[in-house]
Design a protein around this motif. Structure first.
Motif, short mmCIF file in Angstrom:
data_model
loop_
_atom_site.label_atom_id
_atom_site.label_comp_id
_atom_site.label_asym_id
_atom_site.label_seq_id
_atom_site.Cartn_x
_atom_site.Cartn_y
_atom_site.Cartn_z
N THR A 813 0.84 -1.20 0.00
CA THR A 813 0.00 0.00 0.00
C THR A 813 0.87 1.24 0.00
OG1 THR A 813 -0.11 0.04 2.43
CG2 THR A 813 -1.85 -1.16 1.27
N TRP A 814 0.38 2.25 -0.70
CA TRP A 814 1.04 3.54 -0.65
C TRP A 814 0.03 4.64 -1.00
CZ3 TRP A 814 1.12 0.59 -4.99
CH2 TRP A 814 0.96 1.21 -6.22
N SER A 815 0.34 5.84 -0.76
CA SER A 815 -0.59 6.95 -0.97
C SER A 815 -0.06 7.90 -2.02
CB SER A 815 -0.83 7.72 0.33
OG SER A 815 -1.45 6.89 1.30
N VAL A 816 -1.01 8.46 -2.76
CA VAL A 816 -0.70 9.47 -3.76
C VAL A 816 -1.36 10.76 -3.31
CG1 VAL A 816 -0.94 10.16 -6.15
CG2 VAL A 816 -0.53 7.76 -5.57
N GLU A 817 -0.63 11.82 -3.24
CA GLU A 817 -1.14 13.10 -2.76
C GLU A 817 -1.22 14.10 -3.91
OE1 GLU A 817 -2.14 13.89 0.26
OE2 GLU A 817 -1.63 11.98 1.21
N ASP A 818 -2.45 14.65 -4.08
CA ASP A 818 -2.61 15.72 -5.08
C ASP A 818 -4.00 16.34 -4.87
OD1 ASP A 818 -3.02 17.30 -7.48
OD2 ASP A 818 -1.36 16.15 -8.35
N SER A 819 -4.11 17.64 -4.90
CA SER A 819 -5.40 18.32 -4.70
C SER A 819 -6.38 17.98 -5.82
CB SER A 819 -5.19 19.83 -4.60
OG SER A 819 -4.60 20.33 -5.79
N PHE A 820 -5.81 17.45 -6.90
CA PHE A 820 -6.66 17.08 -8.03
C PHE A 820 -7.70 16.06 -7.61
CE2 PHE A 820 -7.22 13.82 -11.33
CZ PHE A 820 -7.88 14.54 -12.29
N PHE A 821 -7.35 15.21 -6.65
CA PHE A 821 -8.24 14.11 -6.28
C PHE A 821 -9.39 14.55 -5.36
CE2 PHE A 821 -4.14 11.97 -7.10
CZ PHE A 821 -4.55 11.16 -8.15
N GLU A 822 -9.38 15.81 -4.87
CA GLU A 822 -10.41 16.23 -3.92
C GLU A 822 -11.80 16.22 -4.55
OE1 GLU A 822 -9.27 19.99 -2.37
OE2 GLU A 822 -7.57 19.21 -1.20
N LYS A 823 -11.88 16.61 -5.77
CA LYS A 823 -13.19 16.72 -6.40
C LYS A 823 -13.48 15.56 -7.36
CE LYS A 823 -13.27 21.76 -6.17
NZ LYS A 823 -13.40 23.02 -6.93
N LEU A 824 -12.48 14.61 -7.42
CA LEU A 824 -12.66 13.49 -8.35
C LEU A 824 -13.61 12.48 -7.75
CD1 LEU A 824 -11.64 12.51 -11.11
CD2 LEU A 824 -9.86 11.20 -9.90
N ARG A 825 -14.65 12.11 -8.52
CA ARG A 825 -15.64 11.18 -8.05
C ARG A 825 -15.74 9.93 -8.90
NH1 ARG A 825 -14.84 14.01 -4.55
NH2 ARG A 825 -16.31 15.10 -3.17
N GLY A 826 -14.78 9.66 -9.73
CA GLY A 826 -14.78 8.46 -10.56
C GLY A 826 -13.76 8.58 -11.67
N GLY A 827 -13.78 7.59 -12.56
CA GLY A 827 -12.84 7.59 -13.67
C GLY A 827 -11.86 6.41 -13.61
N SER A 828 -10.78 6.49 -14.38
CA SER A 828 -9.81 5.38 -14.48
C SER A 828 -8.38 5.89 -14.41
CB SER A 828 -10.05 4.61 -15.78
OG SER A 828 -9.81 5.45 -16.90
N TYR A 829 -7.49 4.97 -14.30
CA TYR A 829 -6.04 5.27 -14.26
C TYR A 829 -5.29 4.06 -14.83
CZ TYR A 829 -6.10 2.19 -10.20
OH TYR A 829 -6.27 1.10 -9.38
N ARG A 830 -4.01 4.26 -15.13
CA ARG A 830 -3.16 3.16 -15.61
C ARG A 830 -1.99 2.99 -14.64
NH1 ARG A 830 -4.70 1.29 -20.28
NH2 ARG A 830 -2.77 0.07 -20.55
N LEU A 831 -1.67 1.74 -14.35
CA LEU A 831 -0.52 1.44 -13.48
C LEU A 831 0.54 0.72 -14.31
CD1 LEU A 831 0.61 1.58 -10.60
CD2 LEU A 831 -0.32 -0.72 -10.20
N ALA A 832 1.73 1.32 -14.42
CA ALA A 832 2.85 0.75 -15.20
C ALA A 832 3.95 0.28 -14.25
CB ALA A 832 3.38 1.78 -16.16
N VAL A 833 4.63 -0.78 -14.68
CA VAL A 833 5.78 -1.33 -13.92
C VAL A 833 7.04 -1.09 -14.75
CG1 VAL A 833 6.82 -3.36 -12.90
CG2 VAL A 833 4.33 -3.05 -12.80
N TYR A 834 8.03 -0.43 -14.12
CA TYR A 834 9.30 -0.14 -14.80
C TYR A 834 10.45 -0.86 -14.07
CZ TYR A 834 7.03 3.67 -17.34
OH TYR A 834 6.21 4.40 -18.15
N ASP A 835 11.43 -1.30 -14.87
CA ASP A 835 12.72 -1.80 -14.33
C ASP A 835 13.71 -0.65 -14.45
OD1 ASP A 835 15.07 -3.07 -13.67
OD2 ASP A 835 15.23 -4.17 -15.57
N GLN A 836 14.14 -0.15 -13.31
CA GLN A 836 15.08 0.98 -13.31
C GLN A 836 16.46 0.49 -12.89
OE1 GLN A 836 14.04 5.05 -11.93
NE2 GLN A 836 15.59 4.66 -10.33
N PHE A 837 17.47 0.85 -13.70
CA PHE A 837 18.85 0.45 -13.42
C PHE A 837 19.75 1.66 -13.63
CE2 PHE A 837 23.01 -1.33 -14.56
CZ PHE A 837 23.21 -2.20 -13.50
N GLN A 838 20.49 2.01 -12.57
CA GLN A 838 21.40 3.17 -12.59
C GLN A 838 20.72 4.43 -13.12
OE1 GLN A 838 24.50 3.00 -11.30
NE2 GLN A 838 24.10 0.84 -10.78
#
Length: 865
Positions: A813-838
């Protein structure tokens, strides 16, 4: 009375007649006897005319008193340009009861023709005034006579004062040397002489002829002196002369060990006498003359002449290649061997490097003479060799010493046209010059004690893997060059040679302490050189082999025309010996290539490791990219095993090298297990990955393979693996994401809108790890990137195995902070997985989700009133 007188007269007459007849008869008998003796002597003389006599003991003594006598015990003659010098010795034996006064007696010499000589006592005998009762005194006289005078022409007179004579002297007797007498002592017989008033037996032990140069020959005469007196003989003033049958005298020079003559009573000393003669001089029936200088005038006195035996040619000093030569030193056997030779040719001249072995095969310690060395060509050119290796060298019984001899010669390097000469030590002490034939000249010379054919140069040809067999004091070995590589290292190159050493003998041997030496185009590399064995211990059983790597570093821009790799035996901190040289003619093998999907197995049967590239990834960056390779090693042995620390370079198709950073597990994999080494490097974005290769080798530091945390300073045994980049397809779901050696699957992802600026993200996942794989520190990071419907992205950085724990049904679990979400009442998002090296990343998977609204607060109905 008259009758009586007449009777007496008649009787007297009768007696007189009788007496006369008796006398006559006696005289007749005596004459007959004398005639018989005379005839007998004539007969004897006739039958003994050719018999040579070498002794004066048959000469009758001369009576000087009723009980005392004198004998002629020795006589010698020395020919000189202005006449002959004659010496003779008279031995006075006093058998009286009172001392014999020598002033009463003296000697004269008269020829048969009447010429009278007045000899003189030699200086050391002039003080002898008396002969004690019961003793003997020797007096030696010297005189000079004409060149034509023979000893048999001389009568040696014994004279005494007698004042009743007109000339006040009386001759007591004389000695005459028989014509058949020879002063020369026969071959093999000793001659007893007086030196410094000591009785000494002189005997010739042999004569040898050594090859010289400029139509000269060296003659060496061995002489033994036996002091049979009862006092020390200390440096008599003697000289030695070689007299040829033609009468020519050649002074002889004692060698370095024979210049001092100090012999205890009843002891012996062996002398070596040398002369340089033209080869035209015939030595048959030559003589050795011993002379002594007497008095302040240094009068030369002949002491002895000894017939020399047949001269033997010193052919035993010349030996074939690889054959020992035995030299006698202080009566001990010193074995010498020209063990090896190496030739380096360069612009009409060549360097000849040789190893010369000495071994004391005697039973006593010996001080090795300071032999000098030289190389002689077929046309007589002499090249001296400088060495101080024999200075103060002492060998105990069984000791072995190997020395290096180096010379630079003109020519094509054909060693069949040259030979090595070991010359006797040169005594450089300056001697006093003299014009007399009896003094040693200031001529300084030495003679060969060993002549050695040059062995075939111990080196390979231009190829590799050909075994060269060498024999030395340590054993018999087969040596071959298995590989020769030139590898990149920072701004220089590593030259790495793999050498196999086989015990070709039938007994267990121990390898000596060896070092590496490299020679490029006749220039020896003095920089960093290493020799590394692949196995511990230096004992090799019959037929066993061991491998070693020889390394050095050279400038990367250096071009090599010819390369020689040498094994050098380290004898001590100051001394080394060349063991073998392998000539490669600059032939550098290309690094073995392993294609895509192929593996390479390295090591012995019981320690095999299979190697291959699992995948290569390109991590794009802003100004440069990262090339990253997972290198897989599989333990094929039955025990925990693996290679040491690996070193890698990425090589582009145009020959550019990029040093790779490697991460490797410190723990060796068990049987059948794998170990992953990761290599990465930053490269320009212009580099084409499709033609790139990874050069991998085993790291070396401090003359051993690096294991554990140590840093490598070089590497060997390199292979080039093809490393085409792996094409990464972005998955449309978050299931079975390859994060080698992990695999990640997200079973559910929820992002809760709560009517506030905070959105809580919850992911249920499973993370598994392949436990059969050993791997170093995982420097990868997992980036979870949530992108909202407005295109804004929020990232979470995670470490595998720490932030994301291995196991099933795990929750993140983790939290995302942004005032944008205060008035958001629905919708979608995309979650991507990245391999980061150096700091640079690639996207592995992406999936779209709808927001979870279950935590939104219920809205109050709006009052329309």
């Amino acid at each position: 009375m008259d009758k009586r007188k007449m009777f007496v007269s008649l009787l007297a007459s009768a007696l007189l007649i009788s007496s006369t007849a008796g006398i006559a008869m006696a005289a007749s008998t005596t004459n007959k006897t004398s005639a018989t003796i005379s005839n007998s002597n004539v007969s004897k003389k006739t039958t003994s005319t050719n018999k040579v006599v070498h002794t004066l003991s048959n000469l009758s003594p001369v009576k000087v008193t009723a009980h005392s006598s004198v004998r002629l015990t020795d006589v010698n003659i020395l020919s000189q340009d202005d006449g002959n010098i004659v010496t003779y010795t008279l031995s006075y034996n006093n058998n009286d009861s009172t001392p014999m006064m020598m002033l009463d007696y003296w000697s004269k010499v008269k020829t048969k023709g009447g010429t009278l000589f007045s000899p003189k006592l030699i200086a050391k005998d002039q003080e002898k005034k008396t002969v004690s009762p019961g003793s003997t005194v020797d007096l030696t006289y010297v005189m000079k006579v004409g060149r034509e005078v023979k000893l048999s022409d001389l009568n040696f007179l014994i004279v005494k004062w007698d004042f009743s004579q007109s000339n006040y002297e009386r001759t007591l007797g004389k000695f005459n040397v028989p014509a058949s007498y020879s002063i020369t002592t026969p071959v093999g017989k000793p001659k007893t002489v007086r030196l410094s008033d000591s009785a000494v037996k002189v005997k010739v032990s042999g004569i040898k002829v050594f090859p010289g140069e400029d139509k000269n020959q060296y003659v060496k005469i061995g002489v033994n002196l036996n002091n049979i007196s009862y006092k020390l003989l200390e440096n008599p003033n003697i000289k030695w002369i070689l007299r040829t049958p033609s009468g020519t005298n050649y002074p002889l020079t004692p060698d370095k060990d024979s210049t001092s003559v100090s012999i205890q009573a009843q002891a012996n000393k062996a002398l070596s006498l040398m002369a340089s003669l033209p080869t035209s001089v015939k030595l048959q029936k030559s003589e050795l003359l011993l002379v002594e200088e007497q008095g302040e005038e240094k009068t030369v006195l002949p002491v002895a002449a000894l017939q020399l035996p047949e001269a033997s040619k010193a052919t035993n000093v010349e030996v074939a290649a690889n054959q020992p030569n035995i030299i006698s030193v202080e009566g001990q056997r010193l074995s010498t061997l020209l063990e090896s030779a190496k030739v380096r040719i360069d612009d009409g001249e060549y360097d000849l490097n040789m190893q010369y072995v000495l071994k004391n095969e005697g039973k006593k310690a010996v001080k090795v003479p300071t032999y000098t060395f030289e190389v002689r060509t077929a046309d007589g050119t002499i090249y001296p060799i400088e060495t101080k290796a024999l200075d103060a060298l002492k060998l105990n019984p069984g000791d072995i010493k190997t020395i290096k001899l180096n010379a630079t010669l003109q020519g094509d390097g054909d060693t069949s046209k040259i030979k090595l000469y070991a010359m006797s030590p040169v005594d450089k002490t300056e001697s006093t010059e003299s014009t007399t034939p009896t003094s040693t000249s200031s001529f300084v010379f030495s003679y060969p004690v060993g002549v050695y054919a040059i062995p075939q140069s111990v080196s390979t040809g231009d190829g590799l893997t050909t075994e060269t067999v060498i024999k030395n004091s340590k054993g018999t070995f087969g040596v071959s060059l298995g590989s020769l590589q030139r590898l990149p290292w920072a701004d220089s190159d590593i030259v790495a040679a793999k050498v196999t050493i086989r015990n070709a003998g039938s007994k267990t041997v121990q390898l000596p302490e060896l070092e590496a030496m490299f020679t490029i185009d006749s220039a020896q590399i003095d920089g960093d050189k290493k020799l590394i064995y692949t196995q511990s211990g230096k004992l090799l059983g019959a037929g066993m082999t061991t491998e070693a790597y020889l390394l050095t570093k050279i400038p990367s821009e250096l071009r090599m025309g010819r390369l020689e790799v040498s094994l050098i035996e380290k004898v001590s901190e100051e001394e080394t010996n060349e063991w073998i040289t392998l000539n490669t003619s600059g032939l550098i093998q290309p690094v073995s290539y392993v294609g895509t999907g192929k593996t390479y197995t390295m090591g012995a049967a019981d320690k095999e490791t299979e190697m291959g590239v699992r995948r290569t990834i390109r991590y794009p960056g802003t100004s440069s990219d990262i090339v990253y390779t997972e290198f897989e090693m599989t333990n094929k042995s039955l025990r925990q095993s693996g290679l040491g620390k690996l070193v890698g370079y990425f090589k582009t198709s145009d020959g550019q090298y990029y040093r790779a950073t490697a991460k490797q597990s410190e723990r060796s994999p068990g049987p059948g297990q794998k170990s992953i080494v990761t290599f990465w490097a930053k490269v320009p974005k212009s580099v084409t990955f499709s033609d790139m290769r990874l050069v991998v080798g085993e790291g070396i530091a401090d003359s051993k393979f690096v294991i554990g945390e140590g840093e490598a300073t070089a590497y060997v045994n390199a292979l080039a693996f093809e490393v085409p980049p792996t094409s990464i397809s972005v998955q449309g779901t978050l299931n079975n994401i390859d994060l080698y050696p992990y695999t990640l699957s997200a079973s559910s992802v929820r992002a809760y809108l709560a009517g506030s600026s905070s959105v809580q993200v919850e992911m249920n996942y499973s993370l598994s790890r392949n436990e059969e794989i050993e791997m170093g520190e995982n420097e990868h990071k997992l980036i979870l990137a949530l992108t909202d419907q407005a295109g804004k992205t929020y990232e979470k950085e995670l470490v595998l195995g720490t932030d994301l724990k291995a196991g099933t049904n795990q929750t993140l679990t983790w939290s995302v902070e942004d005032s944008f979400f205060e008035k958001l009442r629905g919708g979608s998002y995309r979650l991507a997985v990245y391999d980061q090296f150096q700091g640079q990343r690639i996207r592995l998977a992406e999936q779209g989700y709808g927001y979870d609204l279950t935590k939104l607060p219920k809205e109050e109905p709006v009052d329309s009133r």
